[in-house]
Design an enzyme around this catalytic site. Structure first.
Site, PDB file in Angstrom:
ATOM      1  N   HIS A 111      -7.809  -5.163  -0.926  1.00  0.00           N
ATOM      2  CA  HIS A 111      -6.599  -4.472  -0.460  1.00  0.00           C
ATOM      3  C   HIS A 111      -5.949  -5.270   0.672  1.00  0.00           C
ATOM      4  CE1 HIS A 111      -4.037  -0.970  -0.489  1.00  0.00           C
ATOM      5  NE2 HIS A 111      -4.148  -0.840   0.829  1.00  0.00           N
ATOM      6  N   SER A 116       0.825  -1.198   0.000  1.00  0.00           N
ATOM      7  CA  SER A 116       0.000   0.000   0.000  1.00  0.00           C
ATOM      8  C   SER A 116       0.874   1.268   0.000  1.00  0.00           C
ATOM      9  CB  SER A 116      -0.965  -0.036   1.197  1.00  0.00           C
ATOM     10  OG  SER A 116      -1.944   0.958   1.090  1.00  0.00           O
ATOM     11  N   ASP A 141      -9.357  -4.191  -5.493  1.00  0.00           N
ATOM     12  CA  ASP A 141      -8.830  -3.272  -4.487  1.00  0.00           C
ATOM     13  C   ASP A 141      -9.634  -1.973  -4.496  1.00  0.00           C
ATOM     14  OD1 ASP A 141      -7.241  -1.560  -2.889  1.00  0.00           O
ATOM     15  OD2 ASP A 141      -5.396  -2.553  -3.515  1.00  0.00           O
TER      16      ASP A 141
END
Length: 215
Positions: A193, A107, A161
């Site tokens: 995610h 991320s 995601d």
């Protein structure tokens, strides 16, 4: 004798380094016997998207989901890049070959991975991005050293995601390729995610293959 390898793992916003240490448990192959891992934790900082609440983060986040056109905290990114570069410099000074250094992240940590590799003056073993993005605009292109463009990237991204959109991942990898960099992109249908074992297994095999090439 196994190689001296350094693997730096950069966590996502709101997370911590120690919470990700389980990743190294997968690396049981002999070549990783002397691998040194680092799982640093970002300092707490106020996040615009969270109304100024302070959480561990490498740089500010102004909006979620992150798209291919999201506004970035480039000043904060460049400050965080300096921290990563200092860690890489220390390992090289201690005798680790740049070709045996891998920067990885999830991320926001994945975004910092791309920025750190693009701006580092040497060719590293590789970078691995999980559900990340490129947090710098096209104006950065002139600052990217030739040696940095030779560092290979593996990019893994879930197609479902909803935090860092799949399109942001695709656009990021395309941007790196336009710079002449090698970026292998792997899409995972239905994945949100998160990181799953399938990605981590590929991550390990990819690093192993690149170690063999550098050897």
């Amino acid at each position: 004798m196994s190689l001296r390898i350094f693997i730096l793992w950069l966590h996502g916003s709101g997370d911590s380094g120690p919470a990700n240490e389980h990743v190294r448990e997968l690396f049981t192959s002999p070549e990783f016997e002397n691998a040194e891992w680092s799982f640093p934790t970002a300092p707490p900082m106020p996040i615009t998207r969270d109304g100024g609440a302070a959480i561990p983060a490498w740089f500010d986040i102004t909006e979620v989901p992150i798209t291919a056109k999201s506004t970035r905290d480039e000043k904060g990114v460049l400050k965080a890049v300096q921290v990563v570069h200092a860690m890489i410099d220390k390992e090289i000074a201690d005798g680790v070959s740049p070709g045996n250094i891998f920067i990885c992240g999830f991320s926001q940590g994945g975004a910092l991975t791309t920025a750190s590799i693009m701006l580092y003056p040497k060719t590293l073993g590789g970078g691995v991005v999980f559900s990340g993005s490129v947090p710098l605009g096209s104006s950065i292109e002139k600052q990217i050293p030739l040696e940095a463009r030779k560092t290979p990237i593996l990019w893994l991204h879930g197609m479902a995601d909803d935090i860092v959109l799949f399109e942001a991942g695709q656009a990021g990898c395309h941007f790196l390729e336009q710079l002449g960099m090698s970026c292998e992109f792997k899409a995972y249908p239905g994945l949100g995610h998160v990181i799953v074992d399938e990605e981590l297994e590929y991550f390990q095999s990819w690093i192993r293959n690149h170690l063999k090439k550098s050897a």
